[in-house]
Write an enzyme that holds these catalytic residues in place. Structure first.
Site, PDB file in Angstrom:
ATOM      1  N   SER A   1       0.792  -1.234   0.000  1.00  0.00           N
ATOM      2  CA  SER A   1       0.000   0.000   0.000  1.00  0.00           C
ATOM      3  C   SER A   1       0.821   1.279   0.000  1.00  0.00           C
ATOM      4  CB  SER A   1      -0.936   0.007   1.206  1.00  0.00           C
ATOM      5  OG  SER A   1      -0.200  -0.087   2.404  1.00  0.00           O
TER       6      SER A   1
ATOM      7  N   HIS B   1      -4.861  -3.823  -2.595  1.00  0.00           N
ATOM      8  CA  HIS B   1      -4.521  -2.862  -3.655  1.00  0.00           C
ATOM      9  C   HIS B   1      -4.338  -3.515  -5.020  1.00  0.00           C
ATOM     10  CE1 HIS B   1      -4.119   0.620  -1.002  1.00  0.00           C
ATOM     11  NE2 HIS B   1      -3.777  -0.294  -0.103  1.00  0.00           N
TER      12      HIS B   1
ATOM     13  N   LYS C   1     -11.694  -0.144  -2.244  1.00  0.00           N
ATOM     14  CA  LYS C   1     -10.768   0.441  -3.225  1.00  0.00           C
ATOM     15  C   LYS C   1     -11.337   0.205  -4.637  1.00  0.00           C
ATOM     16  CE  LYS C   1      -7.300  -0.244   0.271  1.00  0.00           C
ATOM     17  NZ  LYS C   1      -7.572   1.008   0.997  1.00  0.00           N
TER      18      LYS C   1
END
Ligand code: PLP
Length: 404
Positions: A185, A213, A244
């Site tokens: 990250s 991610h 995300k």
């Protein structure tokens, strides 16, 4: 020592920000205009630090699904997954996540943070050993703390160091839990998963990969680094977040191991909190369908992050890793990063400021995250802002260490 004395350091740091007239931690997006633009300090600003990798937050189908669920099922579940908080759609999303990965089962948690907390604390306990990549996210460290297990950190992205530590454990190595991330990250670098899997095959143990991610970002169908590096079958547990690339809030874990179902009955962060709201689940289900088919969005995302990475590298900035949607610019120190972050905002570009102790090796970072929804003009505008600052920032190229 008084109860509140522990806040003295923080209080001094806040005062320092006050004297500089910069407070990056109090930024308000006064109005959100799109996945890539908002109004900050009264001015139209490019958002380049959102983790909104596929830009799905304003997707009309996802918004519609959330609105329909809101009207049909209400604003919240008002209960835990274990009590009154498991609706048919929570179970449907779990089945869809399991099918997406071709695994037996999935568990939905209320956030990605809780997914890590819930999985680690349920899987490991006193007397167990968890082997952690040193750069793992705070939620993984916190999950380990809650578990009471012995934690052994290995050097970031260093399979040899992992192997060395597993050798030292002898027969115990076969019962350990190894935890890594897909894309990290902070610096945006990828784990050497193939090599880590080779170590696991040699010494035993179970592997948990946090794809927070990389979900939606990597792999033909968006299943993350495990798909890109063709090690899906070797990942015993895959953790992800809805916050995300899926544009919502919540988290999950998928696994082929039957033990996953038992985690439901032993995981405190699953049991003692309210489940995600109907609207969140509905938009996430819609977003997951889109994500699996979103080869065009992944291609656009890639073109965007390669463009930004090449632009910044060409200006001589020290970057955290090879191109990925997380692009970290390493600055000399905390104060320089603060000032730099502020000047970018004045240029109409919002990015994330990342300072020690949240960063690996105590580096100070400007962290950009790129979206498929950015236009090439927006990427060029971000580059132009960095170019303006390059001329007079007096940037000290910092060395990236290797973790401990
Ligand atoms: C690697 C990693 N895991 C988990 C999380 C937590 O996700 P969530 O925002 O859904 O709580 C994050 C969030 O930044 C993350 O970077």
């Amino acid at each position: 020592m008084g109860l509140f004395d522990k806040f003295q350091g923080l209080s001094a740091a806040r005062r320092e920000l006050g004297t500089l007239g910069i407070d990056p931690f109090a930024v308000e997006i006064e109005k959100i205009l799109s996945p890539t633009e908002g109004i900050i300090h009264g001015r139209r600003t490019i958002l380049a630090g959102t983790n909104n990798y596929l830009g799905l937050t304003f997707d009309p189908d996802c918004v519609k699904a959330a609105q329909t669920a809101l009207a049909a099922e209400g604003t919240g579940t008002t209960g835990s997954r274990m009590a009154n908080g498991s609706y048919a759609n929570h179970r449907k999303l779990e089945a869809e996540l399991a099918a997406f990965y071709g695994m037996r089962d999935a568990i939905v948690f209320s956030t990605g943070y809780q997914a890590n907390l819930g999985m680690l604390s349920a899987l490991a306990g006193a007397g167990d050993v968890v082997l952690l990549d040193a750069d793992c996210h705070a939620s993984i460290y916190d999950g380990c703390r809650l578990s009471g297990a012995e934690v052994i950190r290995f050097r970031h992205n260093n399979p040899e160091d992992l192997a060395k530590r597993m050798r030292r454990l002898g027969a115990r190595a076969a019962d350990t839990l190894i935890v890594v991330e897909g894309i990290y990250s902070m610096l945006g670098d990828r784990a050497p998963l193939k090599e880590i899997v080779a170590v696991k095959r040699e010494h035993g143990g179970y592997l948990l990969v946090d794809e927070a991610h990389s979900l939606g970002v990597l792999g033909e169908r968006g299943r993350g680094l495990v798909e890109e590096q063709e090690v899906l079958a070797d990942a015993d547990f895959i953790v992800g977040t809805f916050s995300k690339s899926l544009g919502g809030a919540g988290g999950f874990c998928v696994s082929d191991l039957p033990v996953l179902d038992l985690v439901r009955y032993s995981s405190r962060p699953y049991i003692f909190t309210a489940s995600p709201s109907p609207a969140t689940i509905a938009s996430t289900r819609q977003a997951l369908t889109k994500l699996a088919a979103a080869r065009d969005l992944r291609a656009r995302l890639r073109a965007n992050y390669e463009r930004l990475h090449a632009g910044l590298a060409g200006m001589g900035y020290t970057l955290g890793a090879s191109p990925s949607p997380v692009i970290a610019v390493v600055l000399g120190d905390r104060l320089e990063a603060l000032r730099f972050w502020n000047r970018l905002l004045q240029h109409g570009v919002y990015v994330n400021l990342m300072l020690p102790p949240a960063t690996p090796n105590g580096v100070s970072l400007i962290r950009c995250s790129v979206s498929a929804a950015h236009t090439s003009e927006q990427i060029d505008a971000v580059c132009a802002a960095f170019a303006d600052l390059r001329a007079d920032a007096g940037i000290v190229a910092a060395e990236l260490g290797t973790g401990t």
